[in-house]
Write an enzyme that holds these catalytic residues in place. Sequence first.
Site, PDB file in Angstrom:
ATOM      1  N   GLU A 109       0.828  -1.201   0.000  1.00 55.71           N
ATOM      2  CA  GLU A 109       0.000   0.000   0.000  1.00 55.71           C
ATOM      3  C   GLU A 109       0.865   1.253   0.000  1.00 55.71           C
ATOM      4  O   GLU A 109       1.861   1.343   0.736  1.00 55.71           O
ATOM      5  CB  GLU A 109      -0.908   0.014   1.236  1.00 55.71           C
ATOM      6  CG  GLU A 109      -1.842   1.208   1.279  1.00 55.71           C
ATOM      7  CD  GLU A 109      -2.607   1.330   2.586  1.00 55.71           C
ATOM      8  OE1 GLU A 109      -3.818   1.558   2.554  1.00 55.71           O
ATOM      9  OE2 GLU A 109      -1.970   1.201   3.660  1.00 55.71           O
TER      10      GLU A 109
ATOM     11  N   CYS B 214      -5.196  -2.411   2.722  1.00 54.89           N
ATOM     12  CA  CYS B 214      -4.984  -2.413   4.168  1.00 54.89           C
ATOM     13  C   CYS B 214      -6.248  -2.760   4.956  1.00 54.89           C
ATOM     14  O   CYS B 214      -6.877  -3.789   4.717  1.00 54.89           O
ATOM     15  CB  CYS B 214      -4.410  -1.052   4.568  1.00 54.89           C
ATOM     16  SG  CYS B 214      -3.559  -1.019   6.163  1.00 54.89           S
TER      17      CYS B 214
ATOM     18  N   LYS C  50      -9.087   3.909  -1.764  1.00 55.08           N
ATOM     19  CA  LYS C  50      -9.428   3.356  -0.452  1.00 55.08           C
ATOM     20  C   LYS C  50     -10.712   3.988   0.085  1.00 55.08           C
ATOM     21  O   LYS C  50     -10.833   5.209   0.168  1.00 55.08           O
ATOM     22  CB  LYS C  50      -8.270   3.586   0.519  1.00 55.08           C
ATOM     23  CG  LYS C  50      -8.378   2.841   1.836  1.00 55.08           C
ATOM     24  CD  LYS C  50      -7.091   2.997   2.626  1.00 55.08           C
ATOM     25  CE  LYS C  50      -7.102   2.172   3.890  1.00 55.08           C
ATOM     26  NZ  LYS C  50      -5.820   2.294   4.637  1.00 55.08           N
TER      27      LYS C  50
END
Length: 319
Positions: free
Chosen positions: A47, A172, A138
Amino acid sequence: MTSDSLLTVGLAQIAPIWFDREKTLKKVEKYISDAADRGCSLVAFGEAIVPGYPFWLELTDAAVFNSSIQKEIHAEYMHQAVSIERGDLSEICSLAKTRQIAVYLGCIERPLDRGGHSLYCSMVFIDRNGNIGSVHRKLMPTYDERLAWSIGDGNGLRVHSLGAFTCGGLNCWENWMPLARSALYAQGEDLHVCIFPGSHHNTYDITPFIAKESRSFVITVSGLMRKEDFPIGLLHRERIVEHAPDLLTDGGSCVANPDGTWLIEPTTIGEEALLVTTLDHRRVREERQNFDPSGHYSRPDILKLTVNRERQSVVTFKE
């Protein structure tokens, strides 16, 4: 085992050249080539690897409002971020096409479609023909990440065909979001890619959990960051490293089988590495015999998910 059921994958556990987009992309190119040399059809990176995770937030009291220090660091972070529209990933795409290898790349994206001055933690999929197949922003930055990153949308919740497999991925902690996972499962995902900035404490439990829940292979790729990886000459470096531990993220990249057992355990700690393994799609088909979360073990008449994949914008122009 037949060759059309097999897929060789690479997990590039690397440290960025922190706050340097161009040098980090050159390092990414090297690992893509190394993965191709080792027969990989897919290579994944951690990430925010380009140009790096915002470690300064926790280390420099980033929540202080209107701080000149925070503004200066953020401005440079924005300057080093990836603009896909500008062509920052063009050489990566060209290399993927030349070497016939797909890439999952974690980057900090500075998109023009939201005005060009906000940052998103994005997971970019590039196929073996060098085309960008999806850019997943995200959905919810975690904790202090919200001081640097904006909230994403569902546009990138997509899967991609890769040999016998259908692959998808998340950034994540959004891998802990059951509905985000379900959105990928329902599209036929049987190879799930988790990307983290690190570390082992993030990867060791979530990887086999998702594998057993989805009955899919799960690849988890972590970044690495050591105190010495903060470059000399970095803006406000002395403040950032003052309270930094010697090892900020330790890696722990790993792969789980569709029954939740380990294929590669998260034991590569504190060092850069290219981990390579071969997946057999037959294992997916075997495990789906007794459980398929979006197929024979689902009840869409009772439980159903609606996903908005519209790319969000503050304006619509009508000429």
